[in-house]
Design a protein around this motif. Structure first.
Motif, PDB file in Angstrom:
ATOM      1  N   THR A   1       9.442 -38.987  35.079  1.00  0.00           N
ATOM      2  CA  THR A   1       9.168 -37.814  34.288  1.00  0.00           C
ATOM      3  C   THR A   1       9.386 -38.494  32.788  1.00  0.00           C
ATOM      4  OG1 THR A   1      11.509 -37.123  34.535  1.00  0.00           O
ATOM      5  CG2 THR A   1       9.687 -36.204  36.031  1.00  0.00           C
TER       6      THR A   1
ATOM      7  N   PHE B   1       8.295 -34.247  43.826  1.00  0.00           N
ATOM      8  CA  PHE B   1       7.709 -34.440  45.236  1.00  0.00           C
ATOM      9  C   PHE B   1       7.991 -33.784  46.390  1.00  0.00           C
ATOM     10  CE2 PHE B   1       6.131 -37.845  42.653  1.00  0.00           C
ATOM     11  CZ  PHE B   1       4.776 -38.035  43.045  1.00  0.00           C
TER      12      PHE B   1
ATOM     13  N   LYS C   1      18.539 -44.790  41.319  1.00  0.00           N
ATOM     14  CA  LYS C   1      18.915 -43.888  42.404  1.00  0.00           C
ATOM     15  C   LYS C   1      17.754 -43.419  43.181  1.00  0.00           C
ATOM     16  CE  LYS C   1      20.681 -41.275  38.872  1.00  0.00           C
ATOM     17  NZ  LYS C   1      20.719 -42.368  37.695  1.00  0.00           N
ATOM     18  N   MET C   2      16.650 -43.309  42.697  1.00  0.00           N
ATOM     19  CA  MET C   2      15.281 -42.790  43.575  1.00  0.00           C
ATOM     20  C   MET C   2      14.917 -44.108  44.201  1.00  0.00           C
ATOM     21  SD  MET C   2      14.671 -39.736  43.513  1.00  0.00           S
ATOM     22  CE  MET C   2      13.227 -39.818  44.478  1.00  0.00           C
TER      23      MET C   2
ATOM     24  N   GLY D   1       6.322 -40.959  40.005  1.00  0.00           N
ATOM     25  CA  GLY D   1       7.520 -39.906  39.989  1.00  0.00           C
ATOM     26  C   GLY D   1       8.311 -39.908  38.752  1.00  0.00           C
TER      27      GLY D   1
ATOM     28  N   LYS E   1      20.549 -38.250  33.152  1.00  0.00           N
ATOM     29  CA  LYS E   1      19.240 -37.917  32.948  1.00  0.00           C
ATOM     30  C   LYS E   1      18.930 -38.128  31.635  1.00  0.00           C
ATOM     31  CE  LYS E   1      15.718 -34.632  34.334  1.00  0.00           C
ATOM     32  NZ  LYS E   1      14.704 -35.860  34.684  1.00  0.00           N
TER      33      LYS E   1
HETATM   34  N1  LIG Z   1       9.107 -36.749  40.738  1.00  0.00           N
HETATM   35  C1  LIG Z   1      10.327 -36.372  41.382  1.00  0.00           C
HETATM   36  O1  LIG Z   1      10.348 -35.810  42.392  1.00  0.00           O
HETATM   37  C2  LIG Z   1      11.570 -37.029  40.936  1.00  0.00           C
HETATM   38  C3  LIG Z   1      11.551 -37.757  39.447  1.00  0.00           C
HETATM   39  N2  LIG Z   1      12.544 -38.389  39.178  1.00  0.00           N
HETATM   40  C4  LIG Z   1      12.536 -39.354  37.885  1.00  0.00           C
HETATM   41  O2  LIG Z   1      12.324 -40.538  38.248  1.00  0.00           O
HETATM   42  C5  LIG Z   1      13.015 -41.238  37.261  1.00  0.00           C
HETATM   43  C6  LIG Z   1      13.951 -42.477  37.823  1.00  0.00           C
HETATM   44  O3  LIG Z   1      14.910 -41.557  38.321  1.00  0.00           O
HETATM   45  P1  LIG Z   1      16.157 -42.120  38.735  1.00  0.00           P
HETATM   46  O4  LIG Z   1      15.910 -43.330  39.885  1.00  0.00           O
HETATM   47  O5  LIG Z   1      17.329 -41.168  38.927  1.00  0.00           O
HETATM   48  O6  LIG Z   1      16.815 -43.101  37.470  1.00  0.00           O
HETATM   49  P2  LIG Z   1      17.682 -44.609  37.496  1.00  0.00           P
HETATM   50  O7  LIG Z   1      18.316 -44.638  35.976  1.00  0.00           O
HETATM   51  O8  LIG Z   1      18.832 -44.328  38.506  1.00  0.00           O
HETATM   52  O9  LIG Z   1      16.910 -45.502  37.950  1.00  0.00           O
HETATM   53  C7  LIG Z   1      15.773 -46.229  36.772  1.00  0.00           C
HETATM   54  C8  LIG Z   1      15.370 -47.530  37.197  1.00  0.00           C
HETATM   55  O10 LIG Z   1      14.298 -47.977  36.312  1.00  0.00           O
HETATM   56  C9  LIG Z   1      14.603 -49.456  36.215  1.00  0.00           C
HETATM   57  N3  LIG Z   1      13.690 -49.633  34.951  1.00  0.00           N
HETATM   58  C10 LIG Z   1      14.254 -49.617  33.453  1.00  0.00           C
HETATM   59  N4  LIG Z   1      13.147 -50.245  32.931  1.00  0.00           N
HETATM   60  C11 LIG Z   1      12.287 -50.507  33.602  1.00  0.00           C
HETATM   61  C12 LIG Z   1      10.839 -51.099  33.503  1.00  0.00           C
HETATM   62  N5  LIG Z   1      10.506 -51.729  32.312  1.00  0.00           N
HETATM   63  N6  LIG Z   1      10.141 -51.562  34.577  1.00  0.00           N
HETATM   64  C13 LIG Z   1      10.377 -51.200  35.655  1.00  0.00           C
HETATM   65  N7  LIG Z   1      11.691 -50.483  35.877  1.00  0.00           N
HETATM   66  C14 LIG Z   1      12.568 -50.203  35.046  1.00  0.00           C
HETATM   67  C15 LIG Z   1      15.964 -49.593  35.844  1.00  0.00           C
HETATM   68  O11 LIG Z   1      16.262 -50.855  36.406  1.00  0.00           O
HETATM   69  C16 LIG Z   1      16.396 -48.608  37.076  1.00  0.00           C
HETATM   70  O12 LIG Z   1      16.399 -49.476  38.306  1.00  0.00           O
HETATM   71  C17 LIG Z   1      13.286 -40.412  36.063  1.00  0.00           C
HETATM   72  O13 LIG Z   1      12.227 -40.367  35.041  1.00  0.00           O
HETATM   73  C18 LIG Z   1      13.405 -39.071  36.761  1.00  0.00           C
HETATM   74  O14 LIG Z   1      13.404 -37.999  36.120  1.00  0.00           O
HETATM   75  C19 LIG Z   1      13.741 -38.573  39.896  1.00  0.00           C
HETATM   76  C20 LIG Z   1      13.875 -37.679  40.962  1.00  0.00           C
HETATM   77  C21 LIG Z   1      12.698 -37.005  41.316  1.00  0.00           C
END
Ligand SMILES: NC(=O)C1=CN([C@@H]2O[C@H](COP(=O)(O)OP(=O)(O)OC[C@H]3O[C@@H](n4cnc5c(N)ncnc54)[C@H](O)[C@@H]3O)[C@@H](O)[C@H]2O)C=CC1
Ligand SMILES: O=C(O)C1=N[C@H](C(=O)O)C[C@H](O)C1
Length: 247
Positions: A77, A103, A10-11, A75, A139
């Protein structure tokens, strides 16, 4: 910049769009489907990596970027139990990392005001404080990283609170906090992008301080700006280092 995007969910997809709009190239996309095939050599032409993957994957991704001497913005968490160990590796190895639980500019202003509010409330023991967060049902981590940052800001300034405790509502038994514990109540509701509230409640009234994200675009834009900010820097940074609210 040539960006290696780690995590294409998603991100990752929104970051891809915003980075391209700002004139950057997404030169490499790494996700769970190709992660095992990626090595240090694949990262040589990159200027920065941006990791929005999973709590479990983040540590190995950070270590790969350290090995490749590639600055990275994290990013993701849910890995903060390893924060001190990663900080030490980063500083000892002269690597570059910037991390943040959130962020968006709005939340970073919120983090700042949250601390000022806690300082102001500390003398008034008739108020008890708690944090609530609401996120989508996909999440993986609870409480949210943002809620942990908010809780840490409160614990630093409210003498009566020395640790946080989480209640993921609907999962297991209700958690009843002890007096020294700051409750973080987590709710998982459909597609909510991220809502955080700090509540100070007394017998006679309640103060509510709330941030509502309308979409994920603010998080993604902040992450791209962080990658730009990191260019030419070395060391270990938090997203809060990018902001000066006293200037
Ligand atoms: N710091 C911030 O501002 C924000 C942080 N987040 C965090 O970002 C993270 C991702 O969020 P979303 O995109 O919503 O999750 P998501 O589930 O939509 O995407 C996660 C991605 O990680 C990939 N992935 C899984 N295992 C992997 C690996 N070993 N190496 C590389 N990629 C791998 C998956 O294929 C998927 O494309 C979460 O931890 C969330 O809490 C989300 C929004 C804002
Ligand atoms: O998983 C999410 O979606 C979000 N995660 C971050 C967090 O854990 O605080 C930031 C934002 O609230 C969205």
């Amino acid at each position: 910049m040539n960006i290696a995007l780690i995590g294409y969910g998603k991100m990752g997809r929104i970051i891809e769009r915003i980075a391209s709009e700002r004139g950057h190239q997404i030169a490499l996309i790494i996700d769970e489907n190709n992660r095992d095939e990626i090595g240090v050599d694949d990262l040589q032409e990159m200027d920065v990596a941006i990791d929005f993957s999973t709590p479990h994957a983040a540590i190995e991704n950070i270590e790969l970027c350290f090995e490749a001497n590639l600055p990275l913005v994290v990013g993701t968490t849910g890995w903060y139990d390893h924060l001190e160990e990663i900080k030490e590796k980063c500083l000892q190895g002269n690597k570059t990392l910037l991390y943040g639980s959130n962020f968006s500019i709005g939340v970073n202003v919120f983090f700042h005001i949250n601390k000022l509010l806690a300082k102001a409330m500390n003398p008034y023991k008739q108020y008890d404080v708690q944090v609530e967060e609401i996120h989508h049902t996909h999440k993986l981590d609870a409480p949210s990283g943002t809620a942990i940052t908010i809780a840490e800001g409160i614990i630093d300034h409210i003498d009566e609170k020395s640790e946080w405790v989480n209640d993921l509502v609907g999962e297991g038994e209700e958690v009843v906090p002890k007096k020294h514990q700051l409750l973080i109540e987590s709710h998982r509701i459909e597609e909510v992008p991220g809502t955080h509230t700090v509540l100070y409640s007394s017998e006679v009234d309640q103060i509510e301080f709330k941030h509502t994200a309308h979409s994920r675009s603010g998080f993604a834009l902040g992450a791209v700006i962080a990658a730009e900010w990191l260019q030419g820097k070395e060391g270990f940074y938090a997203v809060t280092d990018m902001f000066d609210f006293n200037g």
